[in-house]
Design a protein around this motif. Structure first.
Motif, PDB file in Angstrom:
ATOM      1  N   PRO A 145       0.819  -1.226   0.000  1.00  0.00           N
ATOM      2  CA  PRO A 145       0.000   0.000   0.000  1.00  0.00           C
ATOM      3  C   PRO A 145       0.853   1.278   0.000  1.00  0.00           C
ATOM      4  O   PRO A 145       1.958   1.283   0.548  1.00  0.00           O
ATOM      5  CB  PRO A 145      -0.811  -0.103   1.296  1.00  0.00           C
ATOM      6  N   ALA A 146       0.328   2.313  -0.622  1.00  0.00           N
ATOM      7  CA  ALA A 146       1.058   3.571  -0.770  1.00  0.00           C
ATOM      8  C   ALA A 146       1.563   4.113   0.573  1.00  0.00           C
ATOM      9  O   ALA A 146       2.636   4.729   0.634  1.00  0.00           O
ATOM     10  CB  ALA A 146       0.171   4.615  -1.455  1.00  0.00           C
ATOM     11  N   GLU A 147       0.832   3.851   1.658  1.00  0.00           N
ATOM     12  CA  GLU A 147       1.237   4.359   2.978  1.00  0.00           C
ATOM     13  C   GLU A 147       2.564   3.764   3.433  1.00  0.00           C
ATOM     14  O   GLU A 147       3.200   4.296   4.344  1.00  0.00           O
ATOM     15  CB  GLU A 147       0.219   4.032   4.074  1.00  0.00           C
ATOM     16  N   ARG A 148       2.927   2.623   2.859  1.00  0.00           N
ATOM     17  CA  ARG A 148       4.159   1.971   3.312  1.00  0.00           C
ATOM     18  C   ARG A 148       5.336   2.246   2.375  1.00  0.00           C
ATOM     19  O   ARG A 148       6.406   1.673   2.542  1.00  0.00           O
ATOM     20  CB  ARG A 148       3.908   0.473   3.458  1.00  0.00           C
ATOM     21  N   VAL A 149       5.117   3.098   1.377  1.00  0.00           N
ATOM     22  CA  VAL A 149       6.177   3.431   0.434  1.00  0.00           C
ATOM     23  C   VAL A 149       6.645   4.853   0.708  1.00  0.00           C
ATOM     24  O   VAL A 149       5.831   5.747   0.918  1.00  0.00           O
ATOM     25  CB  VAL A 149       5.660   3.347  -1.025  1.00  0.00           C
ATOM     26  N   VAL A 150       7.954   5.058   0.738  1.00  0.00           N
ATOM     27  CA  VAL A 150       8.485   6.406   0.898  1.00  0.00           C
ATOM     28  C   VAL A 150       9.558   6.638  -0.169  1.00  0.00           C
ATOM     29  O   VAL A 150      10.403   5.777  -0.390  1.00  0.00           O
ATOM     30  CB  VAL A 150       9.120   6.622   2.289  1.00  0.00           C
ATOM     31  N   LEU A 151       9.487   7.768  -0.830  1.00  0.00           N
ATOM     32  CA  LEU A 151      10.491   8.119  -1.820  1.00  0.00           C
ATOM     33  C   LEU A 151      11.484   9.089  -1.198  1.00  0.00           C
ATOM     34  O   LEU A 151      11.074  10.097  -0.609  1.00  0.00           O
ATOM     35  CB  LEU A 151       9.834   8.752  -3.048  1.00  0.00           C
ATOM     36  N   VAL A 152      12.748   8.796  -1.314  1.00  0.00           N
ATOM     37  CA  VAL A 152      13.745   9.677  -0.701  1.00  0.00           C
ATOM     38  C   VAL A 152      14.888   9.964  -1.667  1.00  0.00           C
ATOM     39  O   VAL A 152      15.135   9.222  -2.607  1.00  0.00           O
ATOM     40  CB  VAL A 152      14.365   9.056   0.580  1.00  0.00           C
ATOM     41  N   SER A 153      15.560  11.068  -1.390  1.00  0.00           N
ATOM     42  CA  SER A 153      16.835  11.333  -2.031  1.00  0.00           C
ATOM     43  C   SER A 153      17.778  11.822  -0.948  1.00  0.00           C
ATOM     44  O   SER A 153      17.537  12.871  -0.338  1.00  0.00           O
ATOM     45  CB  SER A 153      16.684  12.399  -3.116  1.00  0.00           C
ATOM     46  N   SER A 154      18.822  11.053  -0.707  1.00  0.00           N
ATOM     47  CA  SER A 154      19.804  11.475   0.294  1.00  0.00           C
ATOM     48  C   SER A 154      20.588  12.660  -0.232  1.00  0.00           C
ATOM     49  O   SER A 154      21.046  13.508   0.524  1.00  0.00           O
ATOM     50  CB  SER A 154      20.769  10.334   0.608  1.00  0.00           C
ATOM     51  N   LEU A 155      20.706  12.701  -1.548  1.00  0.00           N
ATOM     52  CA  LEU A 155      21.443  13.790  -2.182  1.00  0.00           C
ATOM     53  C   LEU A 155      20.703  15.118  -2.016  1.00  0.00           C
ATOM     54  O   LEU A 155      21.269  16.121  -1.619  1.00  0.00           O
ATOM     55  CB  LEU A 155      21.613  13.462  -3.672  1.00  0.00           C
ATOM     56  N   GLU A 156      19.402  15.101  -2.312  1.00  0.00           N
ATOM     57  CA  GLU A 156      18.609  16.329  -2.229  1.00  0.00           C
ATOM     58  C   GLU A 156      17.983  16.513  -0.850  1.00  0.00           C
ATOM     59  O   GLU A 156      17.291  17.483  -0.618  1.00  0.00           O
ATOM     60  CB  GLU A 156      17.486  16.300  -3.275  1.00  0.00           C
ATOM     61  N   LYS A 157      18.160  15.555   0.014  1.00  0.00           N
ATOM     62  CA  LYS A 157      17.538  15.562   1.343  1.00  0.00           C
ATOM     63  C   LYS A 157      16.020  15.633   1.255  1.00  0.00           C
ATOM     64  O   LYS A 157      15.374  16.331   2.024  1.00  0.00           O
ATOM     65  CB  LYS A 157      18.028  16.761   2.176  1.00  0.00           C
ATOM     66  N   SER A 158      15.459  14.925   0.314  1.00  0.00           N
ATOM     67  CA  SER A 158      13.999  14.969   0.217  1.00  0.00           C
ATOM     68  C   SER A 158      13.369  13.657   0.673  1.00  0.00           C
ATOM     69  O   SER A 158      13.991  12.600   0.587  1.00  0.00           O
ATOM     70  CB  SER A 158      13.572  15.307  -1.214  1.00  0.00           C
ATOM     71  N   GLY A 159      12.153  13.776   1.176  1.00  0.00           N
ATOM     72  CA  GLY A 159      11.399  12.611   1.638  1.00  0.00           C
ATOM     73  C   GLY A 159      11.837  12.089   2.994  1.00  0.00           C
ATOM     74  O   GLY A 159      11.238  11.153   3.526  1.00  0.00           O
TER      75      GLY A 159
END
Ligand SMILES: Nc1nc2c(ncn2[C@@H]2O[C@H](COP(=O)(O)OP(=O)(O)O)[C@@H](O)[C@H]2O)c(=O)[nH]1
Ligand SMILES: [Mg+2]
Length: 339
Positions: A145-159
């Motif tokens: 489910p979408a609630e268990r997915v997280v998109l991140v970027s360590s480079l951009e510090k996003s998510g």
């Protein structure tokens, strides 16, 4: 009690970089991050006041799912069996790379195996490209489910803020906390992350704005092309891509329902609105303004933790669309490259 978070996935997806991004400077040395050879061997534990991170050796190309899975499971069980309650794993971050844009069957099997303790972390979201994002999301969201997915970027510090919030929830209900213990755990976590969060928030805001400007500029550039029909599909694709990427900047995997809802705040599709502008010189400002308006509404939606309702979103759209009409999109230099 501090929670233990285990970070696993294939070699090179960015596990160690992620641990570095969510810990204070100096916790994870730069040498721990690989640039060619796999750098993490076995299990390396990084400890902060907020959490303990177990950085796992990555799954290697020759290794089977079963081998990797038992390597991880053995460690989880070893930690569970020990006398030391502080070693128990509360939450698993299973990382796959957004740059690869493919969910392999081995990933799918591992995710199922780790079951309800796992968050699926899509790393390097800064590297996700047009034409791949939609397919990848669809496969992922069929799996978990979408609630268990997280998109991140360590480079951009996003998510990262999103990832921490979700992990906190998982960790909190993994433990039978004594009275008061949960509150003190949350307080410790909040104070550890307060400054990092503020920095991330500013960056996220800037990234979202530059993405919206970029997409609106692209829409103007697409709409300026003379052929009526030719610009229809690219305009739509441009808008949808912007929404996916905006979601990613805030850590969210955007599903079809959210996508349709956000694209719909314009009160009709971008294609319809542009086609209806039978005066050719209106096409460019309309295409840009609709994209800009949808972008600002989407940004507000993700910023609110996906809580704003359609009525509020429509208002955001209208205000931003008005604002965009003051901009001369023809004169704005449009970069082919993404922000
Ligand atoms: N573009 C981009 N590259 C990243 C990101 N995170 C990690 N990398 C790069 O991916 C490579 C592998 O990173 P590492 O953390 O060692 O991966 P690990 O093997 O999973 O621990 C390194 O060259 C990192 O600089 C990210 O968020 N964006
Ligand atoms: Mg590593």
């Amino acid at each position: 009690m501090i929670p233990t978070i285990m970070v696993c996935g294939k070699t090179g997806v960015g596990k160690t970089s992620l641990v570095q991004a969510v810990t204070h400077a100096g916790t994870v040395p730069d040498e721990a991050i690989s640039h060619s050879e796999p750098a993490t061997e076995d299990f390396v534990v990084y400890e902060t006041e907020a959490a303990q991170f177990v950085d796992c050796e990555g799954m290697e190309p020759g290794q089977t799912v079963d081998e990797y899975s038992s390597f991880i499971m053995d460690e989880i069980i070893r930690r569970l069996d020990g006398d030391d309650a502080s070693k128990v794993v509360h939450c698993i971050w299973y990382c796959i790379s957004g740059a690869v844009a493919r969910v392999q069957s081995s990933d799918a099997r591992l995710i199922r195996q780790f079951s309800d303790r796992v968050l699926l972390v899509v790393t390097k979201s800064d590297c996700m490209r047009k034409g791949q994002v939609e397919e990848m999301m669809n496969v992922l969201l069929d799996l978990i489910p979408a609630e268990r997915v997280v998109l991140v970027s360590s480079l951009e510090k996003s998510g990262l803020a999103q990832l921490l919030d979700k992990s906190m929830e998982l960790c909190a209900d993994a433990e039978d906390y004594a009275e008061g213990e949960l509150a003190s755990f949350r307080a410790r976590w909040d104070s550890y992350y307060a400054r990092m969060r503020r920095n991330w928030q500013d960056r996220t805001n800037e990234q979202a704005d530059s993405l919206i400007n970029w997409a609106a500029g692209r829409a103007a550039a697409i709409a300026i092309m003379p052929l009526q029909l030719a610009d229809v599909a690219p305009l739509m694709a441009n808008e949808l891509y912007m929404i996916y990427k905006l979601g990613a900047v805030y850590g969210y995997a955007v599903d079809k329902t959210v996508l349709t809802m956000l694209a719909g705040v314009a009160g009709g599709s971008i294609v319809g609105k542009t086609a209806a502008s039978f005066l050719p010189f209106l096409k460019v400002p309309i295409a840009a303004a609709v994209t800009y308006g949808v972008g600002k509404a989407a940004k507000a939606y993700f910023e609110s933790g996906m809580t704003l309702d359609v009525k509020e979103l429509k208002q955001r759209f209208l205000a931003a669309e008005r604002e965009a009409k003051q901009t001369n999109w023809n004169e704005k230099k449009v970069e082919e490259d993404e922000p």
